[in-house]
Design an enzyme around this catalytic site. Structure first.
Site, PDB file in Angstrom:
ATOM      1  N   HIS A 144       1.164  -1.507  -0.203  1.00  0.00           N
ATOM      2  CA  HIS A 144      -0.100  -0.378   0.104  1.00  0.00           C
ATOM      3  C   HIS A 144       1.073   1.086   0.113  1.00  0.00           C
ATOM      4  O   HIS A 144       0.746   2.207   0.894  1.00  0.00           O
ATOM      5  CB  HIS A 144      -0.969  -0.113   1.030  1.00  0.00           C
ATOM      6  CG  HIS A 144      -2.043   1.271   1.359  1.00  0.00           C
ATOM      7  ND1 HIS A 144      -3.153   0.412   1.342  1.00  0.00           N
ATOM      8  CD2 HIS A 144      -2.292   2.330   0.995  1.00  0.00           C
ATOM      9  CE1 HIS A 144      -4.477   1.442   1.283  1.00  0.00           C
ATOM     10  NE2 HIS A 144      -3.794   2.609   0.810  1.00  0.00           N
ATOM     11  N   ASN A 152     -12.017  -0.830  -4.077  1.00  0.00           N
ATOM     12  CA  ASN A 152     -11.848   0.741  -3.605  1.00  0.00           C
ATOM     13  C   ASN A 152     -12.745   2.377  -3.327  1.00  0.00           C
ATOM     14  O   ASN A 152     -12.773   1.486  -5.010  1.00  0.00           O
ATOM     15  CB  ASN A 152     -10.690   1.536  -3.089  1.00  0.00           C
ATOM     16  CG  ASN A 152     -10.022   0.485  -2.528  1.00  0.00           C
ATOM     17  OD1 ASN A 152     -10.190  -0.417  -1.072  1.00  0.00           O
ATOM     18  ND2 ASN A 152      -8.830   0.635  -2.226  1.00  0.00           N
ATOM     19  N   TYR A 189     -15.146   5.468  -3.362  1.00  0.00           N
ATOM     20  CA  TYR A 189     -15.896   6.736  -2.735  1.00  0.00           C
ATOM     21  C   TYR A 189     -16.314   7.501  -3.399  1.00  0.00           C
ATOM     22  O   TYR A 189     -17.457   8.777  -2.463  1.00  0.00           O
ATOM     23  CB  TYR A 189     -14.508   7.153  -2.532  1.00  0.00           C
ATOM     24  CG  TYR A 189     -13.682   6.948  -1.759  1.00  0.00           C
ATOM     25  CD1 TYR A 189     -13.506   7.226  -0.081  1.00  0.00           C
ATOM     26  CD2 TYR A 189     -12.213   5.613  -2.170  1.00  0.00           C
ATOM     27  CE1 TYR A 189     -12.518   6.527   1.473  1.00  0.00           C
ATOM     28  CE2 TYR A 189     -11.968   5.157  -0.767  1.00  0.00           C
ATOM     29  CZ  TYR A 189     -11.946   5.848   0.569  1.00  0.00           C
ATOM     30  OH  TYR A 189     -11.260   4.515   1.332  1.00  0.00           O
TER      31      TYR A 189
HETATM   32  C1  FCB Z   1      -7.618   5.651  -0.759  1.00  0.00           C
HETATM   33  C2  FCB Z   1      -6.241   5.114  -0.123  1.00  0.00           C
HETATM   34  C3  FCB Z   1      -6.633   5.094   0.728  1.00  0.00           C
HETATM   35  C4  FCB Z   1      -7.141   6.410   1.722  1.00  0.00           C
HETATM   36  C5  FCB Z   1      -8.190   7.118   0.976  1.00  0.00           C
HETATM   37  C6  FCB Z   1      -8.725   8.071   1.270  1.00  0.00           C
HETATM   38  O1  FCB Z   1      -7.803   5.817  -2.639  1.00  0.00           O
HETATM   39  O2  FCB Z   1      -5.672   3.382  -1.171  1.00  0.00           O
HETATM   40  O3  FCB Z   1      -5.076   4.740   2.267  1.00  0.00           O
HETATM   41  O4  FCB Z   1      -5.867   7.251   1.493  1.00  0.00           O
HETATM   42  O5  FCB Z   1      -8.116   6.990  -0.936  1.00  0.00           O
END
Ligand code: FCB
Length: 440
Positions: free
Chosen positions: A121, A293, A295
């Site tokens: 990561h 992931n 958001y």
């Molecule tokens: C993602 C990352 C994580 C964190 C979130 C907000 O892109 O994987 O480490 O920073 O965003």
């Protein structure tokens, strides 16, 4: 909306990353990472923050696992700091580094929390960067060796392993725009070569891990945001489709189809990477899961990206809140590829979080965000997308890369002066969700 029940056996977790929470940046034999170097370089991180201490999770992991237990988590996604385990990037294991991850894994298992490990990561050993990092082919076999070593060391207790977290961000932020470590601004020719190398490194690591310890569940974690048209106008639709194909398929196409999307190849143009014979087959290893992931989404019209979107709410990161697009993105990916089971490996929201006079954090906006996304996730599952678990980002407020400590994503607040942890209302809400396996 009525109550939404999740299936029995669903994994409920939170996610973190080594550099964002551990601290102890040069303790007990740990090597320097590119993020240590970057955050110690003036002007790179907001308010000159560093990950030197971060949440001090390295020393407080027992307290943090106790918090996870309070939340009722049955899974926890975290990453290994490559330079903590292998200070030179390869070769000798740092015994104290291994001991830390050993203890963390055992403490999680005692709490009946399944560890879900990310190998990389973003905190590459600085010494490997100095040898050329992801621009050089050598780095690929260092990564595969590191991956095989870890499953030998911890694979007796840890079943699920991801190679990379959001490799696209490593390439774009690390090597194209330089906003992240190692801070290179080399343009897309370098960016595409890094993407291609990360893909091959992923394939090599999957092979090496399967050979080192058969029977594990192996995958990768990709960032996938929906790309949606600004209006019903066909020109906007074409622009959105073009945006999706030439941005969001960089990893899914090679991994699940064995080739780069034709529109992606057009977009690469002269920046296309050097591809060696056999690379594409190597990349397309069969996986046991896909980590996603997500958001927010990107809205595009014929004239480019639309931001802000009129009428939309935004989080503290400046990311639009649009939960229905989360469901649409999952359906799109599911329709386009023959996928293994999916885990939502990160989803969450940053808000400024005010501590009330009673010492509590009434983070209603975060609860709203999580509730909406879980509702849409359940709908996507009912549409036929095979999702096995959800990891809220993040357990703790933590070091948010170039944003430093200015963005708070935690379900648990961290006071950076005292390192004291306080459950926010969202943590208590999430505990209820997990206890009932249901979103009210
Ligand atoms: C993602 C990352 C994580 C964190 C979130 C907000 O892109 O994987 O480490 O920073 O965003």
């Amino acid at each position: 909306m009525k109550k939404v029940q999740f299936p029995a056996g669903f994994s409920w977790g939170t996610a973190t990353a080594s550099h964002q929470v551990e601290g102890a940046w040069q303790e007990d034999g740990k090597g320097e990472s590119i993020w240590d170097r970057f955050s110690h370089t003036p002007g790179k991180i907001k308010e000159a923050a560093t990950g030197d201490v971060a949440c001090d999770h390295y020393h407080r992991y027992r307290e943090d696992v106790a918090l996870m237990r309070t939340l009722g988590l049955n899974a926890y996604r975290f990453s290994i700091s490559w330079p903590r385990l292998l200070p030179a990037g390869f070769g000798n294991v740092n015994p104290a580094g291994l001991d830390f991850y050993d203890r963390l894994v055992d403490t999680l298992l005692e709490a009946r929390i399944q560890p879900f490990i990310t190998l990389h990561h973003w905190d590459l050993p600085q010494v490997l960067y100095e040898k050329g990092g992801w621009l050089k082919r050598d780095n690929l076999s260092y990564f595969a060796d590191y991956a095989a070593l870890l499953v030998k060391l911890l694979g007796d207790r840890v079943q699920r392993w991801s190679t990379f977290n959001e490799p696209g961000v490593i390439a774009e932020a690390g090597y194209v725009n330089g906003d992240h470590a190692p801070g290179i601004r080399a343009g897309w020719k370098a960016g595409w070569q890094v993407i291609h190398h990360l893909l091959v490194a992923h394939g090599l690591a999957i092979q090496a891990m399967r050979a080192a310890r058969p029977g594990l569940e192996l995958g990768i974690v990709l960032s996938q945001w929906a790309v949606e048209p600004a209006s019903d106008d066909p020109a906007d639709g074409i622009a959105a489709e073009q945006g999706w194909s030439s941005h969001e398929t960089a990893f899914t196409h090679p991994i699940f189809r064995g080739y780069y999307h034709p529109l992606m190849v057009v977009a690469m143009g002269e920046a296309a990477p050097e591809i060696q014979a056999g690379d594409m087959a190597l990349i397309a290893q069969k996986l046991d899961f896909l980590g996603i992931n997500s958001y927010s989404r990107i809205v595009v019209g014929a004239n480019g990206i639309v931001n802000p979107v009129p009428g939309s709410d935004y989080t503290d990161m400046g990311w639009e809140v649009c939960a229905p697009s989360f469901r649409r993105m999952l359906n799109r990916i599911n329709a386009d590829y023959d996928l293994p089971p999916i885990y939502i490996t990160e989803n969450g929201a940053a808000y400024p979080d005010i501590v009330s006079p009673d010492g509590q954090i009434h983070d209603e906006q975060r609860i709203d965000y999580l509730r909406q996304h879980l509702q849409q996730l359940r709908l996507a599952m009912q549409d036929g997308v095979d999702v096995r678990g959800y990891f809220a980002w993040s357990l703790l407020d933590n070091f948010e890369w170039a944003e430093g400590n200015t963005k708070r994503f935690g379900l648990v607040r961290v006071d950076y002066a005292t390192l004291e942890r306080t459950l926010k209302d969202s943590a208590k809400w999430y505990a209820q969700v997990i206890a009932k396996n249901q979103v009210d």
